[in-house]
Design an enzyme around this catalytic site. Sequence first.
Site, mmCIF file in Angstrom:
data_model
loop_
_atom_site.group_PDB
_atom_site.id
_atom_site.type_symbol
_atom_site.label_atom_id
_atom_site.label_comp_id
_atom_site.label_asym_id
_atom_site.label_seq_id
_atom_site.Cartn_x
_atom_site.Cartn_y
_atom_site.Cartn_z
ATOM 1 N N ASP A 177 0.859 -1.170 0.000
ATOM 2 C CA ASP A 177 0.000 0.000 0.000
ATOM 3 C C ASP A 177 0.904 1.231 0.000
ATOM 4 O OD1 ASP A 177 -2.251 1.529 -0.023
ATOM 5 O OD2 ASP A 177 -2.441 1.596 2.149
ATOM 6 N N SER A 178 0.373 2.321 -0.534
ATOM 7 C CA SER A 178 1.199 3.489 -0.854
ATOM 8 C C SER A 178 1.455 4.433 0.311
ATOM 9 C CB SER A 178 0.486 4.286 -1.941
ATOM 10 O OG SER A 178 -0.801 4.683 -1.467
ATOM 11 N N ASP A 207 -8.280 -7.272 1.001
ATOM 12 C CA ASP A 207 -7.371 -7.362 2.135
ATOM 13 C C ASP A 207 -8.141 -6.839 3.316
ATOM 14 O OD1 ASP A 207 -7.043 -4.403 1.354
ATOM 15 O OD2 ASP A 207 -6.071 -4.565 3.297
ATOM 16 N N CYS A 225 -13.711 -26.525 10.929
ATOM 17 C CA CYS A 225 -12.464 -26.010 10.366
ATOM 18 C C CYS A 225 -11.381 -27.079 10.421
ATOM 19 C CB CYS A 225 -12.021 -24.777 11.138
ATOM 20 S SG CYS A 225 -10.449 -24.099 10.569
ATOM 21 N N CYS A 245 -8.009 -26.316 10.134
ATOM 22 C CA CYS A 245 -6.696 -25.703 10.345
ATOM 23 C C CYS A 245 -5.968 -26.382 11.514
ATOM 24 C CB CYS A 245 -6.824 -24.195 10.590
ATOM 25 S SG CYS A 245 -7.265 -23.722 12.277
ATOM 26 N N CYS A 279 -7.509 -25.787 14.989
ATOM 27 C CA CYS A 279 -8.768 -26.497 15.263
ATOM 28 C C CYS A 279 -8.565 -28.014 15.319
ATOM 29 C CB CYS A 279 -9.812 -26.127 14.218
ATOM 30 S SG CYS A 279 -10.339 -24.403 14.366
ATOM 31 N N HIS A 299 -6.010 -19.488 12.708
ATOM 32 C CA HIS A 299 -7.369 -19.929 12.398
ATOM 33 C C HIS A 299 -8.133 -18.878 11.584
ATOM 34 C CE1 HIS A 299 -11.484 -21.274 12.669
ATOM 35 N NE2 HIS A 299 -11.788 -20.071 13.112
#
Length: 368
Positions: free
Chosen positions: A92-93, A265, A304, A306, A309, A335
Amino acid sequence: MSFRLLKRAGDGSAARRGELATPHGTVQTPAFMPVGTRGSVKALAPRVLEEIGSQIILGNTYHLFLRPGLEIVAGAGGLHEFINWPHPILTDSGGFQVFSLAGLRKIEKDGVRFASHIDGTRFFLGPRESMRIQRTLNSDIVMAFDECTPYPATWETAAKSLDITLRWEAMSRDQELNPDQQLFGIVQGSVYEDLRRRSAEELVKIGFDGYAIGGVSVGEPEHEMLKVVDWTTPFLPEEKPRYLMGMGTPRQIVEAVARGVDMFDCVMPTRLARHGSAFLTAGGMLPVKAGRYARDYGPLDPDCGCYCCRTFSRAYLRHLMNVGEILALEMVSLHNVHYFLELTRRIREAIELDRFAEFRNRPEFAQP
RNA sequence: GGUGGGGUUCCCGAGUGGCUAAAGGGGGCAGACUGUAAAUCUGCUGGUUGUACCUUCGGUGGUUCGAAUCCACCCCCCACCA
């Protein structure tokens, strides 16, 4: 090095599948990009980010310029090398800091005079400086320098802000970047249809490699955010990627995909994780610290897959969170980011299988 | 047995006559968080429906218009000395 539109949803929505090629790899869209402002997605090592399916992450011009400074990043050979992330990076700028650090800066013709939020040091950041910094960082996707217009703003204020941003973006386009760096323009115009349209049309005239919608998720209600997307995407070229900056909740992401957005994002998964909230696949949030989970030996999110989890119980995570153990922050961050990456992966899959409309109607994305 | 210091709201701890339901921490509970000045911030935390009443500062009994604060006795805790 560019964007390829692979498929349109064909369900009446503007949803689309695409891929964005960069020098450090290809990004499948719609994509979620975890935010790594200061050169790190907070609490998550690159290896973990890879494991949970991150294709691309963000960095920030303002923050990396202040610390560690360009010389140190350049000395490592660029941002990818410095942070050991060999995959795509979008920077990002600094335009968001024009908004978030409003009390510490003064807007001038060719940029912004900042007083560092760390030690007050004065420095100037405008399109020339931002492009020079991002060129040194050597990110794959460079954002034009803009002013993220605060909300609420009157039409007059928003129009004036847009004029400045358009000027800065044209200047951004005129700066030299590295050969394969792509430059994205940022649509502003607050919540005004005519300004959004004008902004999009002017940017398209300048010509960018991709187009972002900025100035959203700055405090406006959700219906305003989505209206802004509605007003903007029709004026952006089909064959270029669209990036909705800073958004959003799972529902907002799905709704924005339906309106033709390709990239997202958001700080939400990482910040909320550190503050003790976990996203649930079935919808809603789980307050990890709540006393009612003290003896809950089940997984954080039963739906989930992941590492967190699969491995830890709510009771243990609550304990870690309550005593302030770092592991809690890492696990819940893992997660939550996994959740957002999985969300966008499922969106891509749904589009491919012509089931996006069905996916969009799932109860977990219903209006609360 | 002797001397000294203590016992305060869930915990630690301030408070030594009225402005005290009682500072400040901690803990607990609730809420916020959207291109990260954020492992942060905000609120609540004796009871009942109130700027009202009730209960509360180890116990009991006093002094006083008024006591967590002063007095007497009692019960417990700590330190040092025997």
